[in-house]
Write an enzyme that holds these catalytic residues in place. Structure first.
Site, PDB file in Angstrom:
ATOM      1  N   ASP A   1       5.353  -8.651  -6.242  1.00  0.00           N
ATOM      2  CA  ASP A   1       6.510  -9.546  -5.459  1.00  0.00           C
ATOM      3  C   ASP A   1       5.737 -10.812  -5.088  1.00  0.00           C
ATOM      4  O   ASP A   1       4.546 -10.909  -4.859  1.00  0.00           O
ATOM      5  CB  ASP A   1       7.369  -8.893  -4.361  1.00  0.00           C
TER       6      ASP A   1
ATOM      7  N   GLU B   1       5.942  -6.302  -0.845  1.00  0.00           N
ATOM      8  CA  GLU B   1       4.749  -6.294   0.266  1.00  0.00           C
ATOM      9  C   GLU B   1       5.357  -7.654   1.107  1.00  0.00           C
ATOM     10  O   GLU B   1       4.843  -7.299   2.459  1.00  0.00           O
ATOM     11  CB  GLU B   1       3.517  -6.636  -0.572  1.00  0.00           C
TER      12      GLU B   1
HETATM   13 ZN   LIG Z   1      -0.136 -11.198  -0.753  1.00  0.00          ZN
END
Ligand SMILES: [Zn+2]
Length: 386
Positions: free
Chosen positions: A76, A138
């Site tokens: 992401d 993340e």
């Molecule tokens: Zn990163």
């Protein structure tokens, strides 16, 4: 451009082409990676999110079971909204030796290098496996990798060391700070703005709390010092605030989000504890004189543990050997490394690109950085060869 690098560029162009902003699905990217690996006769496992909109991927090359080296990256990226880009953020663009695109640096550049190296790993008779780990979410609290980590050493192989390829300009990072994210909700009472004494102004109370957080942060800055980190103390920062409905109404609701970025050695609960004490002793008694409904909630939204590599960490030793670096350093941003380390997988952070470019408009990774990462992966293949 050497063949290996053209392959990295081609893969990076494909990865950047998928808009994997954390709020969106990453499944098209995962499909692409799965197909690519399958074309090299490398199988992979998906670990889908609860809603099925996203997935982690784990692919093992050269054997199975525990052990081996994990190469880990998140799929992401952060939003481009509100940023001024010179070229389309989802079209990889080469200018002056730099490849521009959202996620090029953080951290699709690393993933592209790992995928480009997969055929090399496959061709070698590896004496221990390489595990490719790709996560989601993340950027919104390292939440996506957690279900995968929970299964390592159970039904998924547990690597003996993990390289988290976040952008470090290929430096070896063995420690980072912790994040604790909070939302504070202030409940007051509405009133006509000509008669403010009849209400409890939630925005004013929130402003007092924000002011107190600044004082708490300044106190922490004076009482902590760890020169490995920049800044060398834990920090407190307010990120969003919203409240009120109209200029002529005393607002009944205001909420704000804030974060503590703590040194690994610091007590992370100091700021919320001090803010709670201020709310209960100073602010709430005043608010409750007007209405018993007045309330202040301090809600913990998410935590990401600090990362400190263990003494004699296999992962750090490996990264120093592969990069030829002689020293390690610490960073203030947070990664998935702390989660791996806590789960018993020694981790290290080392990857291409400069963290200063991550999240920025006109994010880029330079070709030399990708070249350095490819060289590291080639040395890893050699190291793991029988
Ligand atoms: Zn990163």
């Amino acid at each position: 451009m050497p063949a290996a690098l053209s392959k990295v560029r081609e893969l990076l162009a494909a990865l950047v082409g998928f808009d994997t902003t954390s709020a969106k699905s990453n499944l098209a990217l995962i499909d692409f990676v799965e197909d690519y690996l399958r074309s090299h006769r490398i199988g992979s496992i998906r670990i889908p999110s609860a809603d099925g909109q996203k997935a982690d991927l784990l692919a093992t090359i050269g054997g199975s079971g525990d052990g081996g080296i994990g190469l880990s990256g998140h799929s992401d990226c952060v939003p481009v909204e509100g940023q001024r880009w010179t070229s389309d953020p989802f079209t990889l663009t080469l200018r002056d030796g730099k490849l521009y695109g959202r996620g090029s640096c953080d951290m699709k550049g690393f993933i592209a290098c790992v995928l480009a190296s997969a055929p090399l790993f496959k061709a070698r008779a590896l004496k221990e496996p390489v595990h490719i780990i790709i996560s989601y979410d993340e950027e919104v609290g390292c939440t996506g990798v957690r279900p995968l980590i929970a299964r390592l050493g159970k039904d998924l192989p547990r690597p003996r060391a993990i390289i988290v390829g976040e952008p470090t300009s290929m430096a070896v990072i063995d420690a980072h700070k912790r994040i604790d994210a909070y939302r504070t909700v202030v409940h007051g009472r509405e009133a006509h703005s000509s008669l403010p004494a009849l209400g409890v102004n939630a925005i004013s109370a929130a402003a007092a709390l924000v002011g107190e957080l600044d004082r708490i942060g300044a106190h922490i800055a004076k009482t902590q010092n760890d020169a490995r980190f920049e800044p060398p103390y834990s920090t407190v920062s307010v990120g969003t605030i919203k409240g009120g409905t109209a200029g002529n109404i005393v607002p009944k609701l205001c909420e704000f989000q804030w974060q503590v970025r703590s040194l690994p050695s610091a007590a992370p609960a100091e700021a919320p504890r001090d803010l709670t004490a201020f709310a209960e002793k100073t602010l709430l008694p005043r608010m409750k004189r007007v209405t018993e409904e007045a309330a202040i909630e301090i809600i913990s939204e998410n935590s990401v543990p600090a990362f400190v590599a263990g003494k004699g960490s296999e992962a750090v030793t490996l990264a120093l050997k592969l990069t030829g670096a002689t020293e390690t350093s610490a960073v203030s941003y947070t990664t998935e490394a702390g989660l791996f380390e806590h789960a018993g997988c020694p981790a290290v952070i080392c990857g291409p690109g400069d963290i200063a470019q991550a999240h920025a408009a006109d994010e880029y990774v330079s070709i030399d950085q990708l070249e350095a990462c490819m060289a590291l992966l080639a040395r890893l293949a050699k190291e793991l060869s029988a």
